[in-house]
Structure formats: structure tokens, C-alpha cells
Design a protein around this motif. Structure first.
Motif, PDB file in Angstrom:
ATOM      1  N   THR A 286     -65.698 -36.273-101.796  1.00  0.00           N
ATOM      2  CA  THR A 286     -66.237 -35.888-103.104  1.00  0.00           C
ATOM      3  C   THR A 286     -66.444 -34.380-103.189  1.00  0.00           C
ATOM      4  O   THR A 286     -66.514 -33.676-102.165  1.00  0.00           O
ATOM      5  CB  THR A 286     -67.590 -36.573-103.360  1.00  0.00           C
ATOM      6  OG1 THR A 286     -68.562 -36.052-102.442  1.00  0.00           O
ATOM      7  CG2 THR A 286     -67.471 -38.080-103.200  1.00  0.00           C
ATOM      8  N   ALA A 287     -66.571 -33.900-104.413  1.00  0.00           N
ATOM      9  CA  ALA A 287     -66.827 -32.481-104.645  1.00  0.00           C
ATOM     10  C   ALA A 287     -68.168 -32.077-104.057  1.00  0.00           C
ATOM     11  O   ALA A 287     -68.304 -30.997-103.451  1.00  0.00           O
ATOM     12  CB  ALA A 287     -66.794 -32.190-106.146  1.00  0.00           C
ATOM     13  N   GLU A 288     -69.161 -32.929-104.220  1.00  0.00           N
ATOM     14  CA  GLU A 288     -70.499 -32.608-103.723  1.00  0.00           C
ATOM     15  C   GLU A 288     -70.511 -32.515-102.199  1.00  0.00           C
ATOM     16  O   GLU A 288     -71.158 -31.619-101.626  1.00  0.00           O
ATOM     17  CB  GLU A 288     -71.499 -33.673-104.199  1.00  0.00           C
ATOM     18  CG  GLU A 288     -71.745 -33.696-105.690  1.00  0.00           C
ATOM     19  CD  GLU A 288     -70.624 -34.356-106.496  1.00  0.00           C
ATOM     20  OE1 GLU A 288     -70.646 -34.234-107.732  1.00  0.00           O
ATOM     21  OE2 GLU A 288     -69.735 -35.003-105.880  1.00  0.00           O
ATOM     22  N   GLU A 289     -69.806 -33.422-101.559  1.00  0.00           N
ATOM     23  CA  GLU A 289     -69.704 -33.396-100.091  1.00  0.00           C
ATOM     24  C   GLU A 289     -69.027 -32.110 -99.627  1.00  0.00           C
ATOM     25  O   GLU A 289     -69.437 -31.493 -98.632  1.00  0.00           O
ATOM     26  CB  GLU A 289     -68.912 -34.608 -99.617  1.00  0.00           C
ATOM     27  CG  GLU A 289     -68.838 -34.770 -98.107  1.00  0.00           C
ATOM     28  CD  GLU A 289     -67.998 -35.966 -97.701  1.00  0.00           C
ATOM     29  OE1 GLU A 289     -67.749 -36.099 -96.483  1.00  0.00           O
ATOM     30  OE2 GLU A 289     -67.580 -36.760 -98.570  1.00  0.00           O
ATOM     31  N   ALA A 290     -68.017 -31.678-100.356  1.00  0.00           N
ATOM     32  CA  ALA A 290     -67.302 -30.452-100.010  1.00  0.00           C
ATOM     33  C   ALA A 290     -68.201 -29.232-100.138  1.00  0.00           C
ATOM     34  O   ALA A 290     -68.209 -28.348 -99.271  1.00  0.00           O
ATOM     35  CB  ALA A 290     -66.069 -30.295-100.894  1.00  0.00           C
TER      36      ALA A 290
ATOM     37  N   TYR B 293     -70.636 -29.090 -97.285  1.00  0.00           N
ATOM     38  CA  TYR B 293     -69.993 -28.657 -96.032  1.00  0.00           C
ATOM     39  C   TYR B 293     -69.779 -27.150 -96.027  1.00  0.00           C
ATOM     40  O   TYR B 293     -70.049 -26.476 -95.030  1.00  0.00           O
ATOM     41  CB  TYR B 293     -68.673 -29.399 -95.853  1.00  0.00           C
ATOM     42  CG  TYR B 293     -67.955 -29.019 -94.578  1.00  0.00           C
ATOM     43  CD1 TYR B 293     -68.347 -29.553 -93.358  1.00  0.00           C
ATOM     44  CD2 TYR B 293     -66.890 -28.122 -94.586  1.00  0.00           C
ATOM     45  CE1 TYR B 293     -67.700 -29.207 -92.180  1.00  0.00           C
ATOM     46  CE2 TYR B 293     -66.237 -27.772 -93.425  1.00  0.00           C
ATOM     47  CZ  TYR B 293     -66.658 -28.313 -92.222  1.00  0.00           C
ATOM     48  OH  TYR B 293     -66.007 -27.944 -91.058  1.00  0.00           O
ATOM     49  N   ILE B 294     -69.284 -26.603 -97.134  1.00  0.00           N
ATOM     50  CA  ILE B 294     -69.043 -25.157 -97.222  1.00  0.00           C
ATOM     51  C   ILE B 294     -70.355 -24.393 -97.068  1.00  0.00           C
ATOM     52  O   ILE B 294     -70.433 -23.377 -96.354  1.00  0.00           O
ATOM     53  CB  ILE B 294     -68.356 -24.809 -98.547  1.00  0.00           C
ATOM     54  CG1 ILE B 294     -66.915 -25.350 -98.550  1.00  0.00           C
ATOM     55  CG2 ILE B 294     -68.341 -23.298 -98.779  1.00  0.00           C
ATOM     56  CD1 ILE B 294     -66.217 -25.214 -99.887  1.00  0.00           C
ATOM     57  N   ALA B 295     -71.409 -24.878 -97.709  1.00  0.00           N
ATOM     58  CA  ALA B 295     -72.700 -24.182 -97.686  1.00  0.00           C
ATOM     59  C   ALA B 295     -73.302 -24.150 -96.282  1.00  0.00           C
ATOM     60  O   ALA B 295     -73.982 -23.172 -95.908  1.00  0.00           O
ATOM     61  CB  ALA B 295     -73.679 -24.855 -98.653  1.00  0.00           C
ATOM     62  N   ASN B 296     -73.034 -25.190 -95.494  1.00  0.00           N
ATOM     63  CA  ASN B 296     -73.627 -25.288 -94.157  1.00  0.00           C
ATOM     64  C   ASN B 296     -72.682 -24.940 -93.031  1.00  0.00           C
ATOM     65  O   ASN B 296     -73.041 -25.014 -91.859  1.00  0.00           O
ATOM     66  CB  ASN B 296     -74.166 -26.719 -93.946  1.00  0.00           C
ATOM     67  CG  ASN B 296     -75.277 -27.053 -94.913  1.00  0.00           C
ATOM     68  OD1 ASN B 296     -76.197 -26.268 -95.110  1.00  0.00           O
ATOM     69  ND2 ASN B 296     -75.206 -28.225 -95.530  1.00  0.00           N
ATOM     70  N   TRP B 297     -71.458 -24.541 -93.367  1.00  0.00           N
ATOM     71  CA  TRP B 297     -70.444 -24.238 -92.353  1.00  0.00           C
ATOM     72  C   TRP B 297     -70.806 -22.988 -91.566  1.00  0.00           C
ATOM     73  O   TRP B 297     -71.291 -21.996 -92.145  1.00  0.00           O
ATOM     74  CB  TRP B 297     -69.092 -24.077 -93.013  1.00  0.00           C
ATOM     75  CG  TRP B 297     -67.949 -23.825 -92.072  1.00  0.00           C
ATOM     76  CD1 TRP B 297     -67.224 -24.741 -91.387  1.00  0.00           C
ATOM     77  CD2 TRP B 297     -67.378 -22.565 -91.736  1.00  0.00           C
ATOM     78  NE1 TRP B 297     -66.243 -24.156 -90.643  1.00  0.00           N
ATOM     79  CE2 TRP B 297     -66.307 -22.802 -90.843  1.00  0.00           C
ATOM     80  CE3 TRP B 297     -67.666 -21.247 -92.114  1.00  0.00           C
ATOM     81  CZ2 TRP B 297     -65.521 -21.789 -90.304  1.00  0.00           C
ATOM     82  CZ3 TRP B 297     -66.890 -20.222 -91.579  1.00  0.00           C
ATOM     83  CH2 TRP B 297     -65.841 -20.506 -90.692  1.00  0.00           C
ATOM     84  N   GLU B 298     -70.584 -23.031 -90.292  1.00  0.00           N
ATOM     85  CA  GLU B 298     -70.805 -21.864 -89.438  1.00  0.00           C
ATOM     86  C   GLU B 298     -69.515 -21.538 -88.706  1.00  0.00           C
ATOM     87  O   GLU B 298     -68.857 -22.426 -88.153  1.00  0.00           O
ATOM     88  CB  GLU B 298     -71.920 -22.125 -88.427  1.00  0.00           C
ATOM     89  CG  GLU B 298     -73.286 -22.306 -89.071  1.00  0.00           C
ATOM     90  CD  GLU B 298     -74.365 -22.480 -88.027  1.00  0.00           C
ATOM     91  OE1 GLU B 298     -74.060 -22.450 -86.815  1.00  0.00           O
ATOM     92  OE2 GLU B 298     -75.548 -22.666 -88.430  1.00  0.00           O
ATOM     93  N   GLU B 299     -69.148 -20.257 -88.722  1.00  0.00           N
ATOM     94  CA  GLU B 299     -67.928 -19.851 -88.044  1.00  0.00           C
ATOM     95  C   GLU B 299     -68.032 -20.092 -86.553  1.00  0.00           C
ATOM     96  O   GLU B 299     -69.067 -19.771 -85.942  1.00  0.00           O
ATOM     97  CB  GLU B 299     -67.647 -18.363 -88.323  1.00  0.00           C
ATOM     98  CG  GLU B 299     -66.347 -17.863 -87.720  1.00  0.00           C
ATOM     99  CD  GLU B 299     -66.013 -16.447 -88.146  1.00  0.00           C
ATOM    100  OE1 GLU B 299     -65.177 -15.833 -87.481  1.00  0.00           O
ATOM    101  OE2 GLU B 299     -66.581 -15.969 -89.148  1.00  0.00           O
ATOM    102  N   PRO B 300     -66.996 -20.671 -85.932  1.00  0.00           N
ATOM    103  CA  PRO B 300     -67.029 -20.915 -84.490  1.00  0.00           C
ATOM    104  C   PRO B 300     -67.266 -19.630 -83.708  1.00  0.00           C
ATOM    105  O   PRO B 300     -66.758 -18.557 -84.090  1.00  0.00           O
ATOM    106  CB  PRO B 300     -65.658 -21.511 -84.189  1.00  0.00           C
ATOM    107  CG  PRO B 300     -65.178 -22.041 -85.501  1.00  0.00           C
ATOM    108  CD  PRO B 300     -65.746 -21.140 -86.550  1.00  0.00           C
ATOM    109  N   ALA B 301     -68.039 -19.757 -82.641  1.00  0.00           N
ATOM    110  CA  ALA B 301     -68.342 -18.572 -81.826  1.00  0.00           C
ATOM    111  C   ALA B 301     -67.104 -18.118 -81.070  1.00  0.00           C
ATOM    112  O   ALA B 301     -66.248 -18.906 -80.718  1.00  0.00           O
ATOM    113  CB  ALA B 301     -69.468 -18.903 -80.849  1.00  0.00           C
TER     114      ALA B 301
END
Length: 272
Positions: free
Chosen positions: A257-261, A264-272
Motif C-alpha cells: 500500500t501507499a501508506e506502508e511505502a 518505510y521511507i520515513a523510517n529507512w536508515e542508510e546501511p552503515a
């Protein structure tokens, strides 16, 4: 206040106009006499391909800079996926069943644009291929939110023509697929993949390859429709064969869903 410096030399437009006033003679009618940059036949010669490549890189780049575009959310997906109200026109039952992704893409683009407008509307701007299907849904969703969106169209024999929802000043046309794909990813803060065909698969695997090989920074990479993507690509088989690593399966994330996406984007963290 910065004072604009007076030009030392005449600009190109002035010379184009000046040439129109030159007397008509056998010499001035000859193709050789045309200004090189104003000679379509010359610019379309095979020998000028490097120049055309550079022009296709420069034109959208300069115009987007002038428009203040800082970053984008890339939305890829099939041109043949109809909106649900027109799913009876789909060529197969499977394609008709995929029509709900039109609405998902539209809502995703709308929500992303709402968030973008909170910060001036120049960051995380929706960019699509500018054509029909899922691409239209992306541009339409941005328009629903009263925002701008970008369309990167390309000259094709059949389906490609700009959809009516692309912001006109941000609607570009390309001859070279390679330069077009560069523009998709140059400003990307996230990539959203919806079901599609060869073109969508090409765009997806090129972007994944760039991230896998560290030629592009990692960004949230969303695959809408887990059932679709797992049906057409055996991701685990690639890892089991060792042709990709297990860690490569973490480069993308399935959403429905759009909301799920957005979450995910809002909480995404770039891999170390």
C-alpha cells in the motif's frame, strides 16, 4: 544586488536572427553556410552522436536546476496497466487484475507530494516516464495534491506520449534510453517499482545493479506487489546459486500500500 554583466559577444539568438537578413545567394543557400548549432541536418549526423548525448544530459539538468528541483521520488511501472474504471480494456485478465496498482501508485504519489509541499515542493518531487498506465497514475497523484511532477518521455513507435498530468515545464523528451535512465536516478531519494514489463524490469535491474556495486548511494527501494514480483523473479534462486549474495536481497523491500511505502521511507536508515 548583483548587477548582470553586459555581454561582450552577441548571443546565439542574435546571430540566428542576423543570418535571416543576409542576402539570398548560392553561397548563403548552401548547407555549409548554416550556423552549425542551427543546422538540424548537421546535428543529426551519426558523427554528432556524442554532441547529442551531451545535449540530452544538459537540457533536462539545466532546466531542472532553473526550476529548483532538488531531489526526486522515482516511480517506475507498466504503461499497459489501466486505471480500474478502464480495466475492461486490458488485453489479459491478469493485466486487468493488476489495475488496482494504478490507484496505489496514484495515492503513493499524492501522499509523497503532500509531504514534499510541506518543505516547499522542490524536494522528493515525483518523476515518472511521463507515459500512460502506472506512469500516468504517478503524475496524476502529484496533481491531485496540487504539486508538480516530472515526466521523462522517450520517442517510441507506439505507446509513449506525455500524459496530461505532467507539469508542462518539467516534461522532457529523449532519444537515448541511457541518458534518460541517468536522469531518473541522478536526484533519487527513493525508487518505487510497480508491476510492469521489459522496460520496468530494465529500469529496476539497472538501479539495483548500481546500488549493489556502490555506483549509486543506497536509497529506499520499494517493490509494490510481493506476489507479482516473486512470481516473475525467483530472487531466492539467484542467492542460492551464488550469483548474488544473501545481503543483496536486502537492497529492496516489498510493500502493498501507499501508506506502508511512506512509513518505510520515513523510517529507512542508510546501511552503515
Amino acid at each position: 544586488m548583483k548587477v548582470k554583466k553586459e555581454r561582450v559577444f552577441p548571443d546565439a539568438h542574435q546571430d540566428v536572427e542576423a543570418v535571416r537578413e543576409i542576402p539570398d545567394t548560392p553561397q548563403t543557400r548552401a548547407p555549409a553556410y548554416k550556423l552549425a548549432f542551427n543546422d538540424d541536418d548537421f546535428l543529426c549526423r551519426d558523427d554528432l552522436r556524442p554532441v547529442r548525448l551531451q545535449l540530452e544530459l544538459l537540457k533536462p539538468e539545466l532546466l531542472m536546476q532553473e526550476h529548483g528541483i532538488e531531489s526526486t521520488i522515482v516511480l517506475f511501472g507498466g504503461a499497459r496497466i489501466p486505471e480500474p474504471s478502464k480495466k475492461h480494456t486490458a488485453r489479459t485478465d491478469t493485466l486487468a487484475n493488476l489495475s488496482h496498482y494504478y490507484d496505489v501508485a496514484r495515492e503513493f504519489a499524492r501522499l509523497m507530494t503532500v509531504e514534499s509541499k510541506k518543505n516547499g515542493g522542490k524536494e522528493n518531487v515525483i518523476v515518472t516516464g511521463g507515459g500512460p498506465g502506472v506512469m500516468e497514475a504517478g503524475n496524476r497523484g502529484a496533481a491531485d495534491a496540487g504539486g508538480e511532477s516530472i515526466g521523462l518521455n522517450i520517442v517510441l513507435p507506439h505507446e509513449q506520449a506525455p500524459n496530461e498530468y505532467v507539469t508542462p515545464d518539467l516534461c522532457f523528451n529523449f532519444h537515448y534510453f541511457g541518458i534518460r535512465k541517468m536522469h531518473f536516478l541522478m536526484r533519487a531519494n527513493a525508487v518505487a517499482m510497480f508491476p510492469g514489463g521489459f522496460g520496468t524490469l530494465d529500469e529496476m535491474f539497472e538501479a539495483l545493479t548500481l546500488i549493489q556495486t556502490n555506483r549509486m548511494k543506497p536509497v529506499p527501494f520499494l517493490l509494490f506487489g510481493k506476489e507479482f514480483w516473486q512470481r516473475i523473479i525467483n530472487w531466492d534462486a539467484l542467492a542460492d546459486a551464488g550469483t548474488i549474495s544473501e545481503e543483496d536481497l536486502n537492497l529492496f523491500h516489498f510493500v502493498e500500500t501507499a501508506e506502508e511505502a511512506l512509513e518505510y521511507i520515513a523510517n529507512w536508515e542508510e546501511p552503515a
